[in-house]
Design a protein around this motif. Structure first.
Motif, PDB file in Angstrom:
ATOM      1  N   ARG A   1       0.809  -1.223   0.000  1.00 19.45           N
ATOM      2  CA  ARG A   1       0.000   0.000   0.000  1.00 19.45           C
ATOM      3  C   ARG A   1       0.843   1.276   0.000  1.00 19.45           C
ATOM      4  O   ARG A   1       0.306   2.370   0.046  1.00 19.45           O
ATOM      5  CB  ARG A   1      -0.951  -0.008   1.191  1.00 19.45           C
TER       6      ARG A   1
ATOM      7  N   SER B   1       0.159   3.252  -3.424  1.00 19.05           N
ATOM      8  CA  SER B   1      -1.193   3.303  -3.976  1.00 19.05           C
ATOM      9  C   SER B   1      -2.220   3.897  -3.026  1.00 19.05           C
ATOM     10  O   SER B   1      -3.325   4.225  -3.452  1.00 19.05           O
ATOM     11  CB  SER B   1      -1.635   1.886  -4.350  1.00 19.05           C
TER      12      SER B   1
ATOM     13  N   LYS C   1      -5.454   2.075  -3.242  1.00 22.58           N
ATOM     14  CA  LYS C   1      -6.221   2.083  -4.478  1.00 22.58           C
ATOM     15  C   LYS C   1      -5.712   0.997  -5.426  1.00 22.58           C
ATOM     16  O   LYS C   1      -4.535   0.652  -5.416  1.00 22.58           O
ATOM     17  CB  LYS C   1      -6.110   3.434  -5.179  1.00 22.58           C
ATOM     18  N   SER C   2      -6.607   0.494  -6.253  1.00 24.21           N
ATOM     19  CA  SER C   2      -6.218  -0.512  -7.242  1.00 24.21           C
ATOM     20  C   SER C   2      -5.493   0.160  -8.408  1.00 24.21           C
ATOM     21  O   SER C   2      -5.532   1.388  -8.564  1.00 24.21           O
ATOM     22  CB  SER C   2      -7.451  -1.240  -7.776  1.00 24.21           C
ATOM     23  N   TYR C   3      -4.870  -0.643  -9.218  1.00 23.39           N
ATOM     24  CA  TYR C   3      -4.180  -0.141 -10.410  1.00 23.39           C
ATOM     25  C   TYR C   3      -5.151   0.658 -11.287  1.00 23.39           C
ATOM     26  O   TYR C   3      -4.835   1.756 -11.732  1.00 23.39           O
ATOM     27  CB  TYR C   3      -3.586  -1.321 -11.180  1.00 23.39           C
ATOM     28  N   GLU C   4      -6.321   0.107 -11.514  1.00 20.55           N
ATOM     29  CA  GLU C   4      -7.307   0.769 -12.369  1.00 20.55           C
ATOM     30  C   GLU C   4      -7.750   2.108 -11.781  1.00 20.55           C
ATOM     31  O   GLU C   4      -7.941   3.082 -12.502  1.00 20.55           O
ATOM     32  CB  GLU C   4      -8.518  -0.149 -12.603  1.00 20.55           C
ATOM     33  N   GLU C   5      -7.917   2.180 -10.469  1.00 23.84           N
ATOM     34  CA  GLU C   5      -8.307   3.437  -9.816  1.00 23.84           C
ATOM     35  C   GLU C   5      -7.199   4.492  -9.967  1.00 23.84           C
ATOM     36  O   GLU C   5      -7.479   5.668 -10.186  1.00 23.84           O
ATOM     37  CB  GLU C   5      -8.606   3.208  -8.334  1.00 23.84           C
ATOM     38  N   LEU C   6      -5.959   4.053  -9.860  1.00 25.40           N
ATOM     39  CA  LEU C   6      -4.841   4.986 -10.017  1.00 25.40           C
ATOM     40  C   LEU C   6      -4.741   5.506 -11.446  1.00 25.40           C
ATOM     41  O   LEU C   6      -4.482   6.685 -11.672  1.00 25.40           O
ATOM     42  CB  LEU C   6      -3.530   4.316  -9.596  1.00 25.40           C
TER      43      LEU C   6
ATOM     44  N   GLN D   1      -7.337   8.051 -11.914  1.00 26.54           N
ATOM     45  CA  GLN D   1      -7.011   9.299 -11.224  1.00 26.54           C
ATOM     46  C   GLN D   1      -5.897  10.072 -11.923  1.00 26.54           C
ATOM     47  O   GLN D   1      -5.975  11.285 -12.085  1.00 26.54           O
ATOM     48  CB  GLN D   1      -6.601   9.010  -9.783  1.00 26.54           C
TER      49      GLN D   1
END
Length: 140
Positions: free
Chosen positions: A49, A52, A55-60, A63
């Motif tokens: 963590r 990130s 947050k997941s890869y997709e959320e990052l 963003q």
């Protein structure tokens, strides 16, 4: 995707001084936050963590956009760029510059001007003379 992994593996082996061949290098595609133990086991203080914020890869990616994703060529370029003396003499140097070997990142004309010799000539000097030369030009 597989052709790209083969290309990256081939480029890595081409520049790897250890003498490995393609059969000895395994390529993994690892997404941030989903690193398998086979990957994280190489890093004693792995904190999943740390970067990130949970947050997941997709959320990052949502963003920050695609800035999280770069090619191997783009990343390797950071470590092979040349810079003018004025940039390398500063305390904070560009990403990719090994602060112990700042002289290796000097542009050829600057190296000759700053050290009064070529990099090849510099490399032939004994270690103590190279250190003294780096100290004299504030690159130590």
């Amino acid at each position: 995707k597989q052709w790209y992994q083969r290309r990256v593996r081939g480029e890595y082996i081409l520049h790897d001084p250890s003498g490995r061949d393609e059969s000895m290098v395994e390529m993994l595609t690892v997404k941030q936050g989903m690193e398998p133990p086979k990957f994280t086991g190489h890093f004693q203080a792995w904190d999943p963590r740390k970067w990130s914020g949970g947050k997941s890869y997709e959320e990052l990616v949502a963003q920050f956009g695609d800035v999280l994703v770069s090619s191997v060529d783009q990343e390797l370029e950071k470590y092979s760029r040349k810079y003018p003396y004025e940039v390398l003499v500063k305390k904070v140097v560009p990403e990719g510059v090994d602060v112990v070997n700042k002289e290796r990142y000097l542009e050829d004309r600057d190296f000759l001007e700053v050290f009064g010799m070529t990099l090849a000539e510099y490399d032939k000097l004994p270690a103590w003379k190279r250190i003294r030369a780096k100290k004299a030009v504030n690159l130590f």
